[in-house]
Write an enzyme that holds these catalytic residues in place. Sequence first.
Site, mmCIF file in Angstrom:
data_model
loop_
_atom_site.group_PDB
_atom_site.id
_atom_site.type_symbol
_atom_site.label_atom_id
_atom_site.label_comp_id
_atom_site.label_asym_id
_atom_site.label_seq_id
_atom_site.Cartn_x
_atom_site.Cartn_y
_atom_site.Cartn_z
ATOM 1 N N GLY A 246 0.816 -1.209 0.000
ATOM 2 C CA GLY A 246 0.000 0.000 0.000
ATOM 3 C C GLY A 246 0.850 1.260 0.000
ATOM 4 O O GLY A 246 0.492 2.254 -0.597
ATOM 5 N N PHE A 247 2.005 1.206 0.690
ATOM 6 C CA PHE A 247 2.915 2.357 0.789
ATOM 7 C C PHE A 247 2.225 3.583 1.366
ATOM 8 O O PHE A 247 2.659 4.712 1.138
ATOM 9 C CB PHE A 247 3.545 2.684 -0.570
ATOM 10 C CG PHE A 247 4.312 1.542 -1.181
ATOM 11 C CD1 PHE A 247 5.402 1.007 -0.516
ATOM 12 C CD2 PHE A 247 3.944 1.000 -2.398
ATOM 13 C CE1 PHE A 247 6.113 -0.063 -1.052
ATOM 14 C CE2 PHE A 247 4.645 -0.067 -2.946
ATOM 15 C CZ PHE A 247 5.730 -0.597 -2.270
ATOM 16 N N THR A 475 4.818 -6.700 4.815
ATOM 17 C CA THR A 475 5.988 -6.344 5.601
ATOM 18 C C THR A 475 6.444 -7.474 6.524
ATOM 19 O O THR A 475 7.567 -7.454 7.007
ATOM 20 C CB THR A 475 5.656 -5.108 6.448
ATOM 21 O OG1 THR A 475 4.361 -5.322 7.026
ATOM 22 C CG2 THR A 475 5.599 -3.873 5.593
ATOM 23 N N ASN A 641 12.728 -9.818 13.164
ATOM 24 C CA ASN A 641 13.045 -10.767 12.096
ATOM 25 C C ASN A 641 14.112 -10.125 11.207
ATOM 26 O O ASN A 641 13.809 -9.255 10.387
ATOM 27 C CB ASN A 641 11.781 -11.092 11.292
ATOM 28 C CG ASN A 641 12.037 -12.101 10.191
ATOM 29 O OD1 ASN A 641 13.188 -12.468 9.918
ATOM 30 N ND2 ASN A 641 10.967 -12.548 9.553
ATOM 31 N N GLN A 648 13.045 -5.205 4.205
ATOM 32 C CA GLN A 648 12.368 -3.905 4.293
ATOM 33 C C GLN A 648 13.306 -2.780 3.862
ATOM 34 O O GLN A 648 12.927 -1.891 3.109
ATOM 35 C CB GLN A 648 11.935 -3.630 5.739
ATOM 36 C CG GLN A 648 10.614 -4.250 6.119
ATOM 37 C CD GLN A 648 9.470 -3.652 5.340
ATOM 38 O OE1 GLN A 648 9.237 -2.456 5.379
ATOM 39 N NE2 GLN A 648 8.764 -4.466 4.603
ATOM 40 N N GLY A 712 10.279 0.473 14.668
ATOM 41 C CA GLY A 712 9.780 0.053 13.348
ATOM 42 C C GLY A 712 10.825 0.250 12.268
ATOM 43 O O GLY A 712 11.752 1.034 12.417
ATOM 44 N N GLY A 714 9.712 0.015 8.645
ATOM 45 C CA GLY A 714 9.055 0.064 7.336
ATOM 46 C C GLY A 714 9.435 1.257 6.495
ATOM 47 O O GLY A 714 9.392 1.194 5.267
ATOM 48 N N GLU A 715 9.790 2.353 7.124
ATOM 49 C CA GLU A 715 9.941 3.591 6.356
ATOM 50 C C GLU A 715 11.341 4.180 6.361
ATOM 51 O O GLU A 715 11.754 4.847 5.415
ATOM 52 C CB GLU A 715 8.917 4.614 6.863
ATOM 53 C CG GLU A 715 7.517 4.178 6.484
ATOM 54 C CD GLU A 715 6.412 4.862 7.264
ATOM 55 O OE1 GLU A 715 5.781 5.754 6.710
ATOM 56 O OE2 GLU A 715 6.168 4.479 8.417
#
Length: 749
Positions: A246-247, A475, A641, A648, A712, A714-715
Amino acid sequence: MPMQQQTSPIGRDTVRVDGPKKVTGLAQYTSDFHFPGMLYAVPVGATIAKGNITQLDTSAAETMPGVRAILHRGNIGKIFRSIPGPGFSGICEERRPPFEDDVIRYYGQYIALAVAETFATAKAAADAVSATYATEKPNVELQLVADEEPDEVMTTFGPMKRVESERGDAEAAFASAPVKLDHTYITPFETHNPMEPHSTTAIWEGSTLTLYESSQGVVNLRSVLAQMFGLPIENVRVITKFVGSGFGSKLWPWTLCPLAAAAARQVGAPVRLVLARKMMFHAVGHRPRTQQRVRLGATKEGKLLSLQHDYVYTRSMLDAHHEGCGEGTPFQYSVPNLRVTFGRTKRNIGGGADMRGPGRVPGLYAVESAINELARELNMDPVQLRVINEPQIDESRGLPFSSRHMLECLQLGAEKFGWSKRTSAVGSMKRDGLTLGWGVAACSWIASRFAAAAYIQLRDDGSCRVASATQDIGTGTYTNLAQLASEKTGVPLNKVEVALGDTALPEGPISGGSMATPSLVNAVFAAAEQAIESLKTVAVSTPGSRFVGHQPDDLRFDNGALFLNAEGPANQVPFVDLLRQANLRMVSGNGQSPSRFGEEKAKFSTQSFGCHFVEVTWHSEIARLRVSRVVSVIDAGKIINTLAGRNQIQGAVVMGVGMALLESTEYDPQNGAPINSSLADYLVAVNADSPSIDVHFLDYPDKEINQVGARGIGEIGLAGIAAAITDAVHHATGVRVRELPVRIEDLLA
Ligand code: MOS
């Protein structure tokens, strides 16, 4: 005798638990769900970007065989506006309900919806709807000048002061600084292009609505739909089993969801609406265009004296998505005088939206580029310039960082990359007939937590089930939850069942802000602990159990078995044996973890940090530029992980190559249409553009965030990378590009 400890499943390379389902096609994405009598919907989009509909002719479409309805403003029925409120997230990216008025504010705005028995018929019917417009010239101007607005404006983040952060006297310090730099950096409109387009299927049974949706936030979507259709929240269920990414474009609902629900309500059958790739460029968000002026003042030795970051971004006519480019600026470096301000300007373009690393990614592109330019100006190593301006605390809040290891990131990155071999003169490094360019940039991303709940069962077949209404957008959330449950229960990964993506489960976080995993850790652990408490009660009260006569507190659970504290694990009893002895199918537990936002007085500033070292190759004779090599070092706390974690960062670096060299959505100045609205014309970085990417994580658990210490990831990998690439381009070619993407024609000067 010490017990043989099972190796912890946390902090290891762990193959995705949902991998087999994905590669065998068993994973069900939204449009893989079929329902008896299901109909297909295709939206009709406006072909102007500004004006009014004066006439809408649906007669030809309505009489086509197989067409069941053409929805438009006159017949869609009541849809309410969704409004965020206390305890009711209800965030909808485009606040205006579909077909609310006849005003067209952007190209592709939905004006009607064709519903038919087949997709082909619905498409033909949508094409047969014709609209007449009173057309005005749209504003898609690329030069950004902030609209006249008060000092405080309303945004999707709530009211915001346009002077976002200020300390000292930045202007005076700049004026008197021995070394000055004043540049403006531009990032283009970018469109999220997840593999899976937005898709939604609405099913009504009486006054209950079920929506299958490709969503990054099922719980919020449920709130939005309940509001829009005037339903109690328990009458709405949202299901998202797998998401083809989705980003950020699927974080908050768009009008296609209420459109599908309204259509299903009207025709009395399930309705599926899947966007065509072209429509992905119209009404489901984009990264706003930004224009950012950065002024730096420094001593001749490179110590920063003043930092000013003034940016303007685009917004749509009605909505107020905030592109917070200045969010990371106030604590990136130590500087006594700082001022960060923003302005915004309206365009006839659909609503902007969060796109991977919203705000900070374009923001750090500008600030990190300026730092690199300052290093060049001072004839100083850009790593060294960062080292001497490393802050001790978050100077904008006067708080220590919970964990900041930026210097170690830079040191390790430089070592892995071989940075000491760099010769700084432009064009001075060669290999195999190519000119090399080396560049570096630092990065950061917010670390925090949303509220989260989870549920765990320990079952009599030795398996465990963990559930939460969050979602895996590709993710690795399925795998992370399996690891967390396994860690606490001792059940091996292959016997942990993970249930996500269904609002019938305990409320989980959005998959956004790089916060799904950090938000879930404590909730899953608390659920496991409650299940284990139940197990202890069973153990001391089941006739025949060796623990009868003891108190639950006398027992300890470790690695899937109970034993007496006093005895140690010598006479441990596996939980399976206890459940069978008690004739119980399972014990279960619920766990909650609160949001970290708005916590009374924060004691720490919590952020993730990192850096990228980049090599480009430049073949000047044929004007061929490639990113050839990247080393990224990320300080994101404990990595749950490491395999998925490296993936990622690698994915983000590839996206960064796209951001730096390829991606830009172009709008036709005449009709306001996105021109390059296909994957053939809107270029994203693909395998052939991917450099060798070497990812390293520092491993400092951040216990401010959760028990594991995981922030996190992801970004953060997308932050900074474009600045490192453009600096490498300068090093190779001598051309300083301050407007993304770098185009070959920029380098032909
Ligand atoms: Mo991310 S832009 O929070 O999906």
